[in-house]
Design a protein around this motif. Structure first.
Motif, PDB file in Angstrom:
ATOM      1  N   ASP A 164       0.828  -1.205   0.000  1.00  0.00           N
ATOM      2  CA  ASP A 164       0.000   0.000   0.000  1.00  0.00           C
ATOM      3  C   ASP A 164       0.863   1.256   0.000  1.00  0.00           C
ATOM      4  OD1 ASP A 164      -2.233  -1.645   0.097  1.00  0.00           O
ATOM      5  OD2 ASP A 164      -2.343  -1.552   2.291  1.00  0.00           O
ATOM      6  N   ARG A 165       1.914   1.264   0.814  1.00  0.00           N
ATOM      7  CA  ARG A 165       2.825   2.417   0.853  1.00  0.00           C
ATOM      8  C   ARG A 165       3.536   2.607  -0.478  1.00  0.00           C
ATOM      9  NH1 ARG A 165       4.255   0.317   6.001  1.00  0.00           N
ATOM     10  NH2 ARG A 165       6.127  -0.556   5.064  1.00  0.00           N
ATOM     11  N   TYR A 166       3.940   1.500  -1.113  1.00  0.00           N
ATOM     12  CA  TYR A 166       4.635   1.579  -2.392  1.00  0.00           C
ATOM     13  C   TYR A 166       3.720   2.148  -3.474  1.00  0.00           C
ATOM     14  CZ  TYR A 166       7.313   0.118  -6.485  1.00  0.00           C
ATOM     15  OH  TYR A 166       8.002   0.109  -7.666  1.00  0.00           O
ATOM     16  N   CYS A 167       2.479   1.696  -3.512  1.00  0.00           N
ATOM     17  CA  CYS A 167       1.516   2.208  -4.493  1.00  0.00           C
ATOM     18  C   CYS A 167       1.264   3.692  -4.272  1.00  0.00           C
ATOM     19  CB  CYS A 167       0.207   1.435  -4.414  1.00  0.00           C
ATOM     20  SG  CYS A 167       0.357  -0.262  -4.994  1.00  0.00           S
ATOM     21  N   GLY A 195      -1.144   8.823 -12.780  1.00  0.00           N
ATOM     22  CA  GLY A 195      -1.463   7.783 -13.742  1.00  0.00           C
ATOM     23  C   GLY A 195      -0.388   6.715 -13.848  1.00  0.00           C
ATOM     24  N   ALA A 196       0.486   6.627 -12.846  1.00  0.00           N
ATOM     25  CA  ALA A 196       1.601   5.684 -12.891  1.00  0.00           C
ATOM     26  C   ALA A 196       1.110   4.246 -12.922  1.00  0.00           C
ATOM     27  CB  ALA A 196       2.509   5.885 -11.686  1.00  0.00           C
ATOM     28  N   GLU A 197       1.820   3.422 -13.638  1.00  0.00           N
ATOM     29  CA  GLU A 197       1.525   1.985 -13.693  1.00  0.00           C
ATOM     30  C   GLU A 197       1.939   1.365 -12.358  1.00  0.00           C
ATOM     31  OE1 GLU A 197       0.782  -1.653 -16.094  1.00  0.00           O
ATOM     32  OE2 GLU A 197       0.855   0.366 -16.868  1.00  0.00           O
ATOM     33  N   VAL A 198       1.003   0.735 -11.708  1.00  0.00           N
ATOM     34  CA  VAL A 198       1.249   0.125 -10.402  1.00  0.00           C
ATOM     35  C   VAL A 198       1.348  -1.379 -10.597  1.00  0.00           C
ATOM     36  CG1 VAL A 198       0.305  -0.229  -8.098  1.00  0.00           C
ATOM     37  CG2 VAL A 198       0.008   1.969  -9.239  1.00  0.00           C
ATOM     38  N   PRO A 199       2.422  -2.007 -10.088  1.00  0.00           N
ATOM     39  CA  PRO A 199       2.546  -3.456 -10.255  1.00  0.00           C
ATOM     40  C   PRO A 199       1.496  -4.196  -9.429  1.00  0.00           C
ATOM     41  CG  PRO A 199       4.235  -2.646  -8.769  1.00  0.00           C
ATOM     42  CD  PRO A 199       3.523  -1.445  -9.314  1.00  0.00           C
ATOM     43  N   SER A 200       1.208  -5.412  -9.835  1.00  0.00           N
ATOM     44  CA  SER A 200       0.286  -6.238  -9.052  1.00  0.00           C
ATOM     45  C   SER A 200       0.974  -6.615  -7.742  1.00  0.00           C
ATOM     46  CB  SER A 200      -0.082  -7.509  -9.818  1.00  0.00           C
ATOM     47  OG  SER A 200       1.044  -8.363  -9.907  1.00  0.00           O
ATOM     48  N   ARG A 201       0.187  -7.116  -6.821  1.00  0.00           N
ATOM     49  CA  ARG A 201       0.748  -7.523  -5.525  1.00  0.00           C
ATOM     50  C   ARG A 201       1.807  -8.604  -5.725  1.00  0.00           C
ATOM     51  NH1 ARG A 201      -0.541  -6.321  -0.142  1.00  0.00           N
ATOM     52  NH2 ARG A 201       0.918  -7.516   1.059  1.00  0.00           N
ATOM     53  N   ARG A 202       1.532  -9.529  -6.620  1.00  0.00           N
ATOM     54  CA  ARG A 202       2.480 -10.615  -6.892  1.00  0.00           C
ATOM     55  C   ARG A 202       3.786 -10.070  -7.476  1.00  0.00           C
ATOM     56  NH1 ARG A 202       0.403 -15.927  -9.625  1.00  0.00           N
ATOM     57  NH2 ARG A 202      -0.418 -16.049  -7.539  1.00  0.00           N
ATOM     58  N   GLU A 203       3.695  -9.136  -8.419  1.00  0.00           N
ATOM     59  CA  GLU A 203       4.895  -8.532  -9.007  1.00  0.00           C
ATOM     60  C   GLU A 203       5.693  -7.774  -7.943  1.00  0.00           C
ATOM     61  OE1 GLU A 203       3.004  -6.152 -11.939  1.00  0.00           O
ATOM     62  OE2 GLU A 203       3.172  -7.682 -13.503  1.00  0.00           O
ATOM     63  N   PHE A 204       4.983  -7.052  -7.086  1.00  0.00           N
ATOM     64  CA  PHE A 204       5.643  -6.309  -6.021  1.00  0.00           C
ATOM     65  C   PHE A 204       6.413  -7.251  -5.102  1.00  0.00           C
ATOM     66  CE2 PHE A 204       5.387  -4.864  -1.585  1.00  0.00           C
ATOM     67  CZ  PHE A 204       6.190  -3.740  -1.674  1.00  0.00           C
ATOM     68  N   GLU A 205       5.783  -8.342  -4.700  1.00  0.00           N
ATOM     69  CA  GLU A 205       6.458  -9.297  -3.812  1.00  0.00           C
ATOM     70  C   GLU A 205       7.652  -9.939  -4.507  1.00  0.00           C
ATOM     71  OE1 GLU A 205       6.041  -9.553  -0.686  1.00  0.00           O
ATOM     72  OE2 GLU A 205       4.171  -8.446  -0.519  1.00  0.00           O
TER      73      GLU A 205
END
Length: 71
Positions: free
Chosen positions: A31-34, A43-53
């Motif tokens: 959440d903090r990263y997003c 409008g930044a592209e936010v990675p999925s939770r799986r990609e973030f991990e």
């Protein structure tokens, strides 16, 4: 204590416990990263939770100072 007041007190306590556990286990890191990405560009592209991990794991493996390594 009235039922409504008791419910709101319990709700606040529950929210506090939930917040504490999310911080303790670093569950809130995504959440903090997003929020960080969106602060710079809405409008930044936010990675999925799986990609973030996956990114976090690769970063920790690449630099032992970033995370705990047992071996």
């Amino acid at each position: 204590m009235r039922a409504g007041v008791r419910g709101s007190v319990l709700g606040r306590i529950g929210a506090g416990v939930r917040w504490y556990l999310r911080e303790l286990t670093d569950e809130s890191a995504y959440d903090r990263y997003c929020a960080h990405l969106r602060k710079g560009d809405a409008g930044a592209e936010v990675p999925s939770r799986r990609e973030f991990e996956r990114m976090r794991g690769e970063r920790a493996e690449g630099d032992p100072r970033e995370g705990f390594r047992c071996c």
